[in-house]
Structures are given as C-alpha cells and as structure tokens.
Scaffold this motif. Sequence first.
Motif, PDB file in Angstrom:
ATOM      1  N   UNK A  94       4.719 -11.299   1.267  1.00 45.84           N
ATOM      2  CA  UNK A  94       3.620 -12.124   0.775  1.00 45.84           C
ATOM      3  C   UNK A  94       3.276 -11.932  -0.694  1.00 45.84           C
ATOM      4  N   UNK A  95       3.826 -10.931  -1.343  1.00 43.84           N
ATOM      5  CA  UNK A  95       3.397 -10.560  -2.690  1.00 43.84           C
ATOM      6  C   UNK A  95       3.302 -11.746  -3.647  1.00 43.84           C
ATOM      7  N   UNK A  96       4.292 -12.597  -3.690  1.00 47.90           N
ATOM      8  CA  UNK A  96       4.292 -13.693  -4.661  1.00 47.90           C
ATOM      9  C   UNK A  96       3.314 -14.805  -4.301  1.00 47.90           C
ATOM     10  N   UNK A  97       2.824 -14.824  -3.072  1.00 50.01           N
ATOM     11  CA  UNK A  97       1.891 -15.863  -2.629  1.00 50.01           C
ATOM     12  C   UNK A  97       0.432 -15.436  -2.718  1.00 50.01           C
ATOM     13  N   UNK A  98       0.180 -14.188  -3.028  1.00 49.44           N
ATOM     14  CA  UNK A  98      -1.175 -13.649  -2.985  1.00 49.44           C
ATOM     15  C   UNK A  98      -1.701 -13.308  -4.371  1.00 49.44           C
ATOM     16  N   UNK A  99      -3.024 -13.287  -4.497  1.00 46.53           N
ATOM     17  CA  UNK A  99      -3.685 -12.800  -5.698  1.00 46.53           C
ATOM     18  C   UNK A  99      -3.931 -11.303  -5.483  1.00 46.53           C
ATOM     19  N   UNK A 100      -2.914 -10.505  -5.762  1.00 45.54           N
ATOM     20  CA  UNK A 100      -2.990  -9.052  -5.541  1.00 45.54           C
ATOM     21  C   UNK A 100      -3.837  -8.428  -6.648  1.00 45.54           C
ATOM     22  N   UNK A 101      -4.914  -7.748  -6.255  1.00 47.54           N
ATOM     23  CA  UNK A 101      -5.780  -7.105  -7.240  1.00 47.54           C
ATOM     24  C   UNK A 101      -5.569  -5.594  -7.279  1.00 47.54           C
ATOM     25  N   UNK A 102      -5.038  -5.021  -6.196  1.00 43.31           N
ATOM     26  CA  UNK A 102      -4.633  -3.620  -6.169  1.00 43.31           C
ATOM     27  C   UNK A 102      -3.281  -3.574  -5.470  1.00 43.31           C
ATOM     28  N   UNK A 103      -2.217  -3.220  -6.194  1.00 42.94           N
ATOM     29  CA  UNK A 103      -0.887  -3.194  -5.598  1.00 42.94           C
ATOM     30  C   UNK A 103      -0.746  -2.147  -4.496  1.00 42.94           C
ATOM     31  N   UNK A 104       0.309  -2.279  -3.725  1.00 43.07           N
ATOM     32  CA  UNK A 104       0.595  -1.357  -2.630  1.00 43.07           C
ATOM     33  C   UNK A 104       0.672   0.071  -3.158  1.00 43.07           C
ATOM     34  N   UNK A 105      -0.073   0.966  -2.509  1.00 43.36           N
ATOM     35  CA  UNK A 105      -0.098   2.366  -2.950  1.00 43.36           C
ATOM     36  C   UNK A 105      -0.502   3.261  -1.789  1.00 43.36           C
ATOM     37  N   UNK A 106      -0.186   4.533  -1.915  1.00 43.16           N
ATOM     38  CA  UNK A 106      -0.653   5.550  -0.982  1.00 43.16           C
ATOM     39  C   UNK A 106      -1.993   6.067  -1.494  1.00 43.16           C
ATOM     40  N   UNK A 107      -2.914   6.333  -0.570  1.00 42.11           N
ATOM     41  CA  UNK A 107      -4.236   6.820  -0.963  1.00 42.11           C
ATOM     42  C   UNK A 107      -4.415   8.272  -0.538  1.00 42.11           C
ATOM     43  N   UNK A 108      -5.360   8.981  -1.162  1.00 42.73           N
ATOM     44  CA  UNK A 108      -5.645  10.364  -0.761  1.00 42.73           C
ATOM     45  C   UNK A 108      -6.173  10.459   0.668  1.00 42.73           C
ATOM     46  N   UNK A 109      -6.650   9.352   1.221  1.00 53.56           N
ATOM     47  CA  UNK A 109      -7.175   9.342   2.588  1.00 53.56           C
ATOM     48  C   UNK A 109      -6.071   9.160   3.632  1.00 53.56           C
ATOM     49  N   UNK A 110      -4.807   9.169   3.190  1.00 52.98           N
ATOM     50  CA  UNK A 110      -3.696   9.072   4.134  1.00 52.98           C
ATOM     51  C   UNK A 110      -3.347   7.654   4.553  1.00 52.98           C
ATOM     52  N   UNK A 111      -3.626   6.694   3.679  1.00 50.57           N
ATOM     53  CA  UNK A 111      -3.328   5.297   3.970  1.00 50.57           C
ATOM     54  C   UNK A 111      -2.353   4.750   2.943  1.00 50.57           C
ATOM     55  N   UNK A 112      -1.580   3.750   3.347  1.00 52.64           N
ATOM     56  CA  UNK A 112      -0.803   2.924   2.422  1.00 52.64           C
ATOM     57  C   UNK A 112      -1.506   1.581   2.475  1.00 52.64           C
ATOM     58  N   UNK A 113      -1.929   1.065   1.317  1.00 53.68           N
ATOM     59  CA  UNK A 113      -2.734  -0.149   1.340  1.00 53.68           C
ATOM     60  C   UNK A 113      -2.580  -0.959   0.065  1.00 53.68           C
ATOM     61  N   UNK A 114      -3.005  -2.232   0.147  1.00 54.24           N
ATOM     62  CA  UNK A 114      -3.119  -3.094  -1.016  1.00 54.24           C
ATOM     63  C   UNK A 114      -4.288  -4.040  -0.786  1.00 54.24           C
ATOM     64  N   UNK A 115      -4.822  -4.578  -1.884  1.00 53.25           N
ATOM     65  CA  UNK A 115      -5.981  -5.464  -1.799  1.00 53.25           C
ATOM     66  C   UNK A 115      -5.669  -6.778  -2.492  1.00 53.25           C
TER      67      UNK A 115
END
Length: 134
Positions: A94-115
């Motif tokens: 979906x990357x090219x179809x979305x308005x990604x404001x925070x790219x895919x990343x690992x967080x200190x809370x143990x999550x992989x996420x994007x916004x």
Amino acid sequence: MKLEKLIPNLMVEDISFTLNYYHGVLGFDTVSTWPEADDEELRRAKVRKGDVEIMFQSEKSLKKEIPELRHDDPAGGLTLVIMVTGISEFYNHLYSSLDVVVPLKDTPQGMKQFTVRDVNGYYLTFAESLENID
C-alpha cells in the motif's frame, strides 16, 4: 456490565468519498449505509476488514445529532491504532497509495508500525507486535 466491542464513529465531510478510499486503498468492505431521512444523501456507513469495524457519519448529520460538536472539525487530532498481521507486506503493498506520515519502523514498545493520514485527516497507525514477526 460487560464491555464487548468498540466501533469508532468518525465525522467526515463526504461519506461516498470516504468509502471509496477505505474500499479502494485499504481494502475494507461496506457493512451498511444509511441515507438521510429526507433525501438519498448518505449520512452514515460502516466498514469492516477482518475484526476491525469503523463507522463514518456525515458532519451535518453528526452535528445535528450531537449539537456539542458544532464547533469541531472532522479529524480533530484523533488517531486510531489498528493491530495487523503481516505488516511488512501490507506496508509494501500500500505504500505508494497512502499518505504515509511515519514510515514503517520498530518501536521501543516492541511494535513494528507505520502511520498514515486518511482522506479526512484521521491518522491510522497500523501495528504488529515484534513477537509475532518471524
């Protein structure tokens, strides 16, 4: 009392435009729609993908129903966190179809996420526990 489910009801300017985005870009299915009583304009809709359901209500209809919202704008800084499985594939697809404001990343809370920011200005954070990722 037992709480059973949360279905956010998001105020939007245009239900049809919103449904087109959630269908075409994010792959949600429409569960139901409700027109205005006096015409055919949509006032509410509910979408679903997997176990996630979101309702949308037209700004006009919601402000009529809850007058306290009369000074509020759609979005208003609301962020939804949606837990997923297979986040890397979802992001890459979906990357090219979305308005990604925070790219895919690992967080200190143990999550992989994007916004992403949806067509109404709502922020959707898609997240998966790093424990679930092979």
